[in-house]
Design an enzyme around this catalytic site. Structure first.
Site, mmCIF file in Angstrom:
data_model
loop_
_atom_site.group_PDB
_atom_site.id
_atom_site.type_symbol
_atom_site.label_atom_id
_atom_site.label_comp_id
_atom_site.label_asym_id
_atom_site.label_seq_id
_atom_site.Cartn_x
_atom_site.Cartn_y
_atom_site.Cartn_z
ATOM 1 N N CYS A 90 -22.742 -42.038 31.251
ATOM 2 C CA CYS A 90 -24.174 -41.777 31.474
ATOM 3 C C CYS A 90 -25.032 -42.110 30.260
ATOM 4 O O CYS A 90 -26.158 -42.567 30.403
ATOM 5 C CB CYS A 90 -24.369 -40.333 31.882
ATOM 6 S SG CYS A 90 -23.564 -39.223 30.741
ATOM 7 N N LYS A 129 -17.275 -27.517 41.729
ATOM 8 C CA LYS A 129 -17.146 -28.462 42.845
ATOM 9 C C LYS A 129 -17.076 -29.868 42.264
ATOM 10 O O LYS A 129 -18.085 -30.451 41.873
ATOM 11 C CB LYS A 129 -18.334 -28.366 43.814
ATOM 12 C CG LYS A 129 -18.046 -29.128 45.110
ATOM 13 C CD LYS A 129 -19.256 -29.781 45.729
ATOM 14 C CE LYS A 129 -19.560 -31.151 45.213
ATOM 15 N NZ LYS A 129 -18.569 -32.198 45.481
HETATM 16 P P1 NAD Z 1 -23.661 -38.124 42.550
HETATM 17 O O1 NAD Z 1 -25.024 -37.630 42.227
HETATM 18 O O2 NAD Z 1 -23.477 -38.930 43.762
HETATM 19 O O3 NAD Z 1 -22.665 -36.871 42.718
HETATM 20 C C1 NAD Z 1 -22.472 -35.908 41.717
HETATM 21 C C2 NAD Z 1 -21.910 -34.649 42.348
HETATM 22 O O4 NAD Z 1 -22.874 -34.107 43.248
HETATM 23 C C3 NAD Z 1 -20.640 -34.863 43.166
HETATM 24 O O5 NAD Z 1 -19.796 -33.751 42.992
HETATM 25 C C4 NAD Z 1 -21.180 -34.930 44.589
HETATM 26 O O6 NAD Z 1 -20.212 -34.595 45.555
HETATM 27 C C5 NAD Z 1 -22.273 -33.890 44.521
HETATM 28 N N1 NAD Z 1 -23.312 -34.006 45.550
HETATM 29 C C6 NAD Z 1 -23.744 -35.140 46.157
HETATM 30 N N2 NAD Z 1 -24.720 -34.836 47.052
HETATM 31 C C7 NAD Z 1 -24.920 -33.494 46.976
HETATM 32 C C8 NAD Z 1 -25.792 -32.585 47.635
HETATM 33 N N3 NAD Z 1 -26.663 -32.993 48.552
HETATM 34 N N4 NAD Z 1 -25.723 -31.279 47.321
HETATM 35 C C9 NAD Z 1 -24.845 -30.841 46.381
HETATM 36 N N5 NAD Z 1 -23.978 -31.650 45.738
HETATM 37 C C10 NAD Z 1 -24.025 -32.957 46.024
HETATM 38 O O7 NAD Z 1 -23.161 -38.858 41.236
HETATM 39 P P2 NAD Z 1 -21.789 -39.623 41.025
HETATM 40 O O8 NAD Z 1 -21.883 -40.917 41.736
HETATM 41 O O9 NAD Z 1 -20.641 -38.716 41.311
HETATM 42 O O10 NAD Z 1 -21.824 -39.850 39.430
HETATM 43 C C11 NAD Z 1 -22.519 -40.867 38.817
HETATM 44 C C12 NAD Z 1 -23.836 -40.361 38.272
HETATM 45 O O11 NAD Z 1 -23.621 -39.272 37.381
HETATM 46 C C13 NAD Z 1 -24.563 -41.387 37.440
HETATM 47 O O12 NAD Z 1 -25.926 -41.417 37.813
HETATM 48 C C14 NAD Z 1 -24.427 -40.884 36.016
HETATM 49 O O13 NAD Z 1 -25.447 -41.260 35.142
HETATM 50 C C15 NAD Z 1 -24.413 -39.428 36.218
HETATM 51 N N6 NAD Z 1 -23.785 -38.756 35.070
HETATM 52 C C16 NAD Z 1 -24.589 -38.089 34.198
HETATM 53 C C17 NAD Z 1 -24.046 -37.468 33.092
HETATM 54 C C18 NAD Z 1 -24.906 -36.714 32.138
HETATM 55 O O14 NAD Z 1 -24.399 -35.861 31.436
HETATM 56 N N7 NAD Z 1 -26.188 -36.970 32.077
HETATM 57 C C19 NAD Z 1 -22.664 -37.508 32.885
HETATM 58 C C20 NAD Z 1 -21.866 -38.195 33.782
HETATM 59 C C21 NAD Z 1 -22.448 -38.822 34.892
#
Ligand code: NAD
Length: 488
Positions: A290, A181
């Site tokens: 990240c 997803k």
């Molecule tokens: P986000 O948490 O808003 O969303 C991530 C994913 O989760 C998306 O696909 C979103 O649609 C889904 N999602 C959101 N709410 C959900 C729910 N209630 N249930 C299930 N799925 C849900 O993050 P973002 O804004 O897309 O990405 C940025 C964040 O990702 C930053 O905090 C960054 O640090 C983190 N990130 C971490 C890594 C790592 O490996 N540690 C890598 C890349 C990004």
């Protein structure tokens, strides 16, 4: 440039959503619609879960290790052959600059996929354990490491190919089946990966993709379904915690790769202090990484010198970013209007907290109609400020002075996060001692690459649970079964 429709991919077939709904994919360079994606809902999710469940339970995908390796090696090769198309998608939907493609966006992901295929050789699926007599009975024993089952991979928008490959590649190599997803901002990368899966001969149902606009519809269904065995999530810490709570009811395996606020510690004896400081600007992909070291720690006795270097570096960089066509450009816009507003909020907060804006801090409409924020640098930052503690996920560096090595380690560890970090020194042993004391999952010493496809990657503390990449990343998708045969 327009993208072709990003359709749902279930059981080897592309399809529209049951509801018929589509949503817009926005190009961050222009703020304009660049394509459309099918908007999956709960009913589409049920179909994907059935397909993945069936492929796991009723085919030999999970047991036929040699066949799987062969298919995934073909997938890795095809992925590399599609580099151009992958880069176009990353540019248009994720706002990647062309030069960023040479790093994590595309080449890092392609190398990572190759590394995972190579790491497969180090994964143990079955091992004999020494015989043991228990209560007078001889026990002949083995341990099997079996695929977990159906994995739901939930991914963010920042480096979509890299994150998708890290989950999908490892889980499939382990013998799981996958429902991916993607974030609503970047659905096309995931569905293009499905097109390549068809070409590579990944069997129907083994890999499925569900683009959707509203996270709650598909994401929550995947997290709460008793037919899904594991959630591998990359995204924000807040959503990660929510997913862990939601997954508790069905006792799911939950792996979380979350946010970060990593440090870059430059020691007073750094051999090329100027270069070390100048290259600490947070500009690659507009800081949307990240593990990006966004807290720069410089020694107090060289603090003014560091500020002067940064001022010059930022001024020099001003003409070097925001160019869609330039092959060497590594920084474009941030992903969306929402992210732009979030980053600008933090820039306001930093000023209110008393940090000094050394560079940037403004929107840059002169770079285009999309979401352009000037590379920004705050100095005179205290580690307790929100801009030092919270993840901004934009082109914002905060600079913090420290007294000595112990003080640098203290500041580094006074964070709820623990993902990456870097240390630079003329004395490698001194830098290594500091690296070993930092509470984080991957540390670079003197420019070393601690994030590569054959190394485990993941967070300490609030940055996550579990590891991706390397043979450790494949093993995360296995569970162990001990079998003992009693012989009298
Ligand atoms: P986000 O948490 O808003 O969303 C991530 C994913 O989760 C998306 O696909 C979103 O649609 C889904 N999602 C959101 N709410 C959900 C729910 N209630 N249930 C299930 N799925 C849900 O993050 P973002 O804004 O897309 O990405 C940025 C964040 O990702 C930053 O905090 C960054 O640090 C983190 N990130 C971490 C890594 C790592 O490996 N540690 C890598 C890349 C990004």
């Amino acid at each position: 440039m327009q993208l072709t429709d990003a359709l749902i991919f279930i059981n080897g077939e592309f399809r529209h959503a049951n509801s018929g709904k589509m949503f817009d994919i926005i190009n961050p360079w222009t703020g304009k619609v660049a394509g459309q994606a099918a908007d999956a809902d709960e009913s589409d999710t049920d179909l994907a879960i059935d397909a993945a469940r069936n492929a796991f339970d009723n085919t030999d995908w999970k047991d036929n290790h040699a066949y799987r390796l062969d298919v995934m090696a073909r997938y890795a090769k095809l992925l590399r052959e599609k580099r151009h198309e992958l880069l176009q998608i990353a540019r248009i939907e994720a706002g990647a600059a062309v030069g960023a493609g040479a790093r994590a966006h595309i080449d890092g992901a392609l190398d990572g996929m190759d590394d995972l295929v190579k790491c497969f050789a180090d994964v143990v699926f079955e091992e004999d354990r020494p015989d043991r007599v228990v209560g007078g009975v001889l026990n002949v024993r083995k341990v099997r490491h079996e695929a977990l089952g159906v994995v739901a991979a939930i991914t963010p928008w920042n480096v979509p190919l890299y994150v998708n490959v890290g989950k999908m590649g490892a889980a499939l190599l382990a013998g799981c089946t996958v429902i991916l997803k993607p974030a609503p901002d970047t659905p096309k990368m995931a569905t293009f990966m499905a097109e390549i899966a068809v070409e590579a001969g990944i069997p129907a149902g083994v890999f499925n993709v569900l683009p959707s606009l509203h996270p709650a519809s598909v994401g929550e269904k995947l997290v709460t379904s008793p037919l899904v065995d594991c959630i591998s999530f990359t995204g924000s810490t807040a959503v990660g915690k929510h997913i862990m709570r939601q997954g508790a009811e069905t006792l799911k395996r939950v792996f979380l790769e979350l946010g970060g606020k990593s440090v870059n510690i430059i020691l007073d004896d750094a051999p090329d202090f100027m270069m070390a400081v100048a290259s600490s600007m947070v500009v690659f992909h507009a800081g949307q990484g990240c593990a990006y070291p966004t807290r720069l720690l410089v020694p107090k006795n060289r603090y003014q010198e560091a500020c002067a270097i940064l001022q010059g570096s930022y001024a020099h960089f001003d003409s070097k970013w925001g160019d869609f066509e330039e092959p060497t450009c590594i920084m474009g816009p941030v992903i969306s209007a929402k992210q732009r507003d979030r980053v600008m909020d933090y820039i306001r907060i930093g000023q209110e907290e008393g940090a000094r804006l050394l560079a940037g801090g403004t929107l840059r409409p002169d770079k285009g109609e999309g979401y352009f924020i000037a590379p920004t640098c705050f100095v005179d930052v205290d580690n307790n400020m929100r801009i030092a503690q919270e993840e901004i996920f934009g082109p914002v560096l905060v600079v913090i002075p420290y007294e000595d090595d112990d003080d640098a380690v203290r500041i580094a560890n006074e964070s709820s996060y623990g993902l990456g970090g870097a240390v630079t020194s003329g004395d490698e042993a001194r830098a290594m001692r500091i690296a070993e004391r930092i509470q984080a999952g991957c540390i670079s010493v003197n420019g070393g690459m601690s994030i590569l496809g054959d190394l485990p990657f993941g967070g300490y503390k609030g940055s996550g649970i579990g590891r991706e990449w390397g043979h450790e990343g494949i093993q995360e998708f296995l569970q162990s079964k001990a079998i003992a045969a009693g012989r009298r």
